[in-house]
Design an enzyme around this catalytic site. Sequence first.
Site, PDB file in Angstrom:
ATOM      1  N   ARG A  78       2.762   1.099  10.426  1.00  0.00           N
ATOM      2  CA  ARG A  78       2.059   1.379   9.177  1.00  0.00           C
ATOM      3  C   ARG A  78       3.410   1.408   7.915  1.00  0.00           C
ATOM      4  NH1 ARG A  78      -2.711   4.038   7.912  1.00  0.00           N
ATOM      5  NH2 ARG A  78      -3.054   4.444  10.189  1.00  0.00           N
ATOM      6  N   ARG A 128       0.777  -1.248   0.052  1.00  0.00           N
ATOM      7  CA  ARG A 128      -0.077   0.031  -0.140  1.00  0.00           C
ATOM      8  C   ARG A 128       0.966   1.014  -0.025  1.00  0.00           C
ATOM      9  NH1 ARG A 128      -4.623  -1.731   4.474  1.00  0.00           N
ATOM     10  NH2 ARG A 128      -5.540  -3.757   3.052  1.00  0.00           N
ATOM     11  N   GLU A 169      -6.158  -0.928  15.643  1.00  0.00           N
ATOM     12  CA  GLU A 169      -6.697  -1.700  14.791  1.00  0.00           C
ATOM     13  C   GLU A 169      -5.875  -3.041  14.338  1.00  0.00           C
ATOM     14  OE1 GLU A 169      -7.909  -2.289  10.111  1.00  0.00           O
ATOM     15  OE2 GLU A 169      -7.900  -0.077  10.911  1.00  0.00           O
ATOM     16  N   ARG A 192       1.161  -6.298  12.529  1.00  0.00           N
ATOM     17  CA  ARG A 192       0.662  -5.603  13.825  1.00  0.00           C
ATOM     18  C   ARG A 192       0.456  -6.612  15.030  1.00  0.00           C
ATOM     19  NH1 ARG A 192      -3.478  -0.579  12.495  1.00  0.00           N
ATOM     20  NH2 ARG A 192      -1.939   0.402  10.967  1.00  0.00           N
ATOM     21  N   SER A 236     -10.229  -5.757  10.152  1.00  0.00           N
ATOM     22  CA  SER A 236     -11.284  -5.384   9.820  1.00  0.00           C
ATOM     23  C   SER A 236     -12.176  -6.461   9.120  1.00  0.00           C
ATOM     24  CB  SER A 236     -11.326  -4.216   8.776  1.00  0.00           C
ATOM     25  OG  SER A 236     -10.834  -3.033   9.462  1.00  0.00           O
TER      26      SER A 236
END
Length: 430
Positions: free
Chosen positions: A277, A262, A349, A391, A352
Amino acid sequence: MHDIRTLREAPEAFDAALARRGESPVSADLLALDEARRAKIHAAETAQADQNRASKDIGKAKASGDEAEFERLRALVSEKKAEVARMQAEAKDLDAQLQDALMRIANLPAEDVPDGADEADNVEINRWGTPRSFNFAPKEHYELAGVASGMDFETAAKLSGSRFVLMSGAVARLHRALAQFMLDRHVNENGLTEVNTPVLVREEAMLGTGQLPKFAEDSYQTQEGMWLIPTSEVTLTNIVAGHVIEEAYLPRRYTSHTLCFRSEAGSAGRDTAGMLRQHQFEKVEMVSITRPEESDAEQKRMLRCAEGILEALEIPYRTVILCAGDMGFGARRTYDIEAWLPGQDAYREISSVSTTGDFQARRMNARYKPGDGGKPRFVHTLNGSGLAVGRCLIAVLENGQQEDGSVILPSALSPYVGGKSAISAEGALI
């Protein structure tokens, strides 16, 4: 992608649903474009009918010896032929404009999704575990003595730029162990089928799951036009693209461990320290393909699959349902799982889990054939992280940290790290 018939039947309701996401009304412009497209199609069909009639009459005029009528009809056929071609081309252009516009409109939120503008309006629905009390100030993952030698950001920056990490030794092995643990649990206990997928895909695949055309800047494209996947949701969901599946084969449940890429466009300045990130990361993904009647129950099932991973790793977490304004583009409803990170003194987070309804299926033309012999229907697609490996690594390191910089590992990981139970302050598995 939306069915234009939904807008024709209830434009006010469509705009009201979009407004819950903070989006501007679109129905008036889209319906005007649709009306113009249909008018061109009708005009082309009328001109085609005129051309067909004139073509039939040419033979009669020729047979009767009426040369003037013959020439008039021949000219009319030529004129109508050109008119048909022009109208069809204009209708095709308007249809392309309409399809592109529909492709750029976000999914409509489910009725039970709470209203709200951003993450502050998300609603907590579950909490598991109690954050550990420390008799020292807990550190972030990259600050731990036992981690520092195995998590090299400087060398990664020299190789690739910012937001990359080079892992080695015990940290690299623990990262690999986490992915293997997740896969084994999903396959052996959760009943998912493991799939090894490509990480390079064609444009059609990115269009199918909604990354394109609106979010091209968030992903990486090669010079040859291929795209690096931002998640294996893209590849797993597109397995059924263009197919009509027998109902008996549903639901289909897949899992995959892949690299993900990403660009993180729009996130400048956020989470730049450590590996929270990254431009390149690994994730174990879950994707389900179901009948419409089963999709809500399947989402809850997938949520439990992801939560179960954290519970097995003894990591406290909370689960929230995202408000309408905070949901991703393709989601109809999303649950976020947030793991407790002592170094940040916050829940962050880590997964999801979303249902898209038939939003992606329409883009991919993925349908199933009902067992009773009815007309094919669009499937429902769901996706969820199970989990983000990097994560999860952060959560394991920070929750297991000791005052001397060593890390106690969850007992569930022992078989995956050669029976070891900790990372020493010197960075070795012990």
